[in-house]
Design a protein around this motif. Structure first.
Motif, mmCIF file in Angstrom:
data_model
loop_
_atom_site.group_PDB
_atom_site.id
_atom_site.type_symbol
_atom_site.label_atom_id
_atom_site.label_comp_id
_atom_site.label_asym_id
_atom_site.label_seq_id
_atom_site.Cartn_x
_atom_site.Cartn_y
_atom_site.Cartn_z
ATOM 1 N N PRO A 11 -10.523 7.333 -0.552
ATOM 2 C CA PRO A 11 -9.436 8.314 -0.443
ATOM 3 C C PRO A 11 -9.414 8.966 0.942
ATOM 4 O O PRO A 11 -10.459 9.232 1.526
ATOM 5 N N TYR A 12 -8.226 9.213 1.435
ATOM 6 C CA TYR A 12 -8.032 9.860 2.742
ATOM 7 C C TYR A 12 -8.389 11.333 2.616
ATOM 8 O O TYR A 12 -7.927 12.007 1.693
ATOM 9 N N GLU A 13 -9.235 11.845 3.525
ATOM 10 C CA GLU A 13 -9.724 13.233 3.412
ATOM 11 C C GLU A 13 -8.604 14.260 3.370
ATOM 12 O O GLU A 13 -8.658 15.217 2.622
ATOM 13 N N LYS A 14 -7.572 14.076 4.189
ATOM 14 C CA LYS A 14 -6.499 15.070 4.273
ATOM 15 C C LYS A 14 -5.335 14.722 3.353
ATOM 16 O O LYS A 14 -4.245 15.263 3.488
ATOM 17 N N GLY A 15 -5.559 13.809 2.404
ATOM 18 C CA GLY A 15 -4.463 13.317 1.574
ATOM 19 C C GLY A 15 -4.188 14.119 0.321
ATOM 20 O O GLY A 15 -3.149 13.935 -0.300
ATOM 21 N N ASN A 16 -5.071 14.990 -0.100
ATOM 22 C CA ASN A 16 -4.996 15.801 -1.326
ATOM 23 C C ASN A 16 -4.275 15.123 -2.492
ATOM 24 O O ASN A 16 -4.743 14.120 -2.999
ATOM 25 N N LEU A 40 0.827 -1.207 0.000
ATOM 26 C CA LEU A 40 0.000 0.000 0.000
ATOM 27 C C LEU A 40 0.858 1.253 0.000
ATOM 28 O O LEU A 40 2.046 1.201 0.280
ATOM 29 N N HIS A 41 0.231 2.394 -0.282
ATOM 30 C CA HIS A 41 0.880 3.695 -0.188
ATOM 31 C C HIS A 41 0.366 4.397 1.064
ATOM 32 O O HIS A 41 -0.676 4.027 1.608
ATOM 33 N N GLY A 42 1.062 5.434 1.510
ATOM 34 C CA GLY A 42 0.807 6.089 2.790
ATOM 35 C C GLY A 42 -0.620 6.460 3.104
ATOM 36 O O GLY A 42 -1.148 6.104 4.158
ATOM 37 N N THR A 43 -1.293 7.166 2.194
ATOM 38 C CA THR A 43 -2.649 7.622 2.502
ATOM 39 C C THR A 43 -3.632 6.455 2.538
ATOM 40 O O THR A 43 -4.645 6.516 3.236
ATOM 41 N N GLU A 44 -3.335 5.371 1.811
ATOM 42 C CA GLU A 44 -4.213 4.192 1.837
ATOM 43 C C GLU A 44 -4.189 3.546 3.220
ATOM 44 O O GLU A 44 -5.221 3.112 3.733
ATOM 45 N N VAL A 45 -3.018 3.503 3.835
ATOM 46 C CA VAL A 45 -2.888 2.925 5.173
ATOM 47 C C VAL A 45 -3.696 3.763 6.171
ATOM 48 O O VAL A 45 -4.420 3.217 7.007
ATOM 49 N N LYS A 46 -3.609 5.085 6.067
ATOM 50 C CA LYS A 46 -4.353 5.964 6.976
ATOM 51 C C LYS A 46 -5.856 5.750 6.807
ATOM 52 O O LYS A 46 -6.601 5.715 7.775
ATOM 53 N N SER A 47 -6.298 5.609 5.569
ATOM 54 C CA SER A 47 -7.706 5.379 5.293
ATOM 55 C C SER A 47 -8.166 4.028 5.861
ATOM 56 O O SER A 47 -9.253 3.913 6.427
ATOM 57 N N LEU A 48 -7.324 3.005 5.728
ATOM 58 C CA LEU A 48 -7.650 1.684 6.278
ATOM 59 C C LEU A 48 -7.737 1.724 7.799
ATOM 60 O O LEU A 48 -8.604 1.077 8.389
ATOM 61 N N ARG A 49 -6.842 2.466 8.437
ATOM 62 C CA ARG A 49 -6.882 2.578 9.903
ATOM 63 C C ARG A 49 -8.199 3.195 10.371
ATOM 64 O O ARG A 49 -8.661 2.936 11.469
ATOM 65 N N MET A 50 -8.810 4.025 9.515
ATOM 66 C CA MET A 50 -10.106 4.617 9.835
ATOM 67 C C MET A 50 -11.251 3.682 9.451
ATOM 68 O O MET A 50 -12.415 4.006 9.646
ATOM 69 N N GLY A 51 -10.937 2.522 8.854
ATOM 70 C CA GLY A 51 -11.948 1.520 8.526
ATOM 71 C C GLY A 51 -12.666 1.746 7.216
ATOM 72 O O GLY A 51 -13.755 1.228 7.005
ATOM 73 N N LYS A 52 -12.069 2.513 6.312
ATOM 74 C CA LYS A 52 -12.738 2.833 5.048
ATOM 75 C C LYS A 52 -12.261 1.902 3.938
ATOM 76 O O LYS A 52 -11.392 2.248 3.141
#
Length: 154
Positions: free
Chosen positions: A67-72, A31-43
């Motif tokens: 997509p991660y909200e703050k990931g632009n 995975l790439h960085g923002t995908e991991v953050k999104s997964l941690r939020m359960g999306k």
């Protein structure tokens, strides 16, 4: 060693309904960085996803990571194919089994194991319509028995 915490992110109930799950494998996922953050939020959703083996690599298609909200600009395509990380011997074993008729690989669940994202995949054989009806009947019987047991013990 302390037991690692496991947090379920996504579950594929459809896989259990549509297939007989024969062998389960735990795979890492690239995975790439923002995908991991999104997964941690359960999306995440794996309802329509499937797995293929191409050139000795296991790839999951149709896995939707919002997509991660703050990931632009760092956000990736939510449906891009993602590489699964398995041992070479497991990949060869799966490849041999898939060549047999009726076998496929389906993702069963996505979870966090400690700080790592893992995907549980299964070697599966398709169910016929009468198998599905039989499963539904068994589930209804079990639910009815539990309900009666609950009423008796009140």
């Amino acid at each position: 060693m302390a037991k690692e915490s496991v947090k379920l992110i996504a579950n594929n109930k459809k896989a259990r309904h549509e297939y007989f799950l024969e062998e389960l494998y735990e795979a890492g996922i690239s995975l790439h960085g923002t995908e991991v953050k999104s997964l941690r939020m359960g999306k995440c959703s794996i309802k329509e996803s499937f797995v293929h083996i191409e050139n000795g690599e296991v790839i999951i298609y149709g896995m939707h990571i919002s997509p991660y909200e703050k990931g632009n600009i760092f956000n990736r395509d939510p449906l891009r194919p993602k590489k699964l990380l398995l041992h070479k011997k497991d990949i060869l074993k799966l490849e041999q089994k898939i060549k047999e008729t009726g076998y496929t690989i389906v993702p069963v669940e996505v979870y966090l194991k400690g700080s790592l994202v893992k995907v549980q995949i299964a070697l599966a054989k398709g169910k016929k319509l009468y198998d599905k009806r039989d499963d539904i009947a068994k589930k209804d019987q079990r639910r009815e028995a539990e309900r009666e047991f609950k009423v008796r013990n009140l």
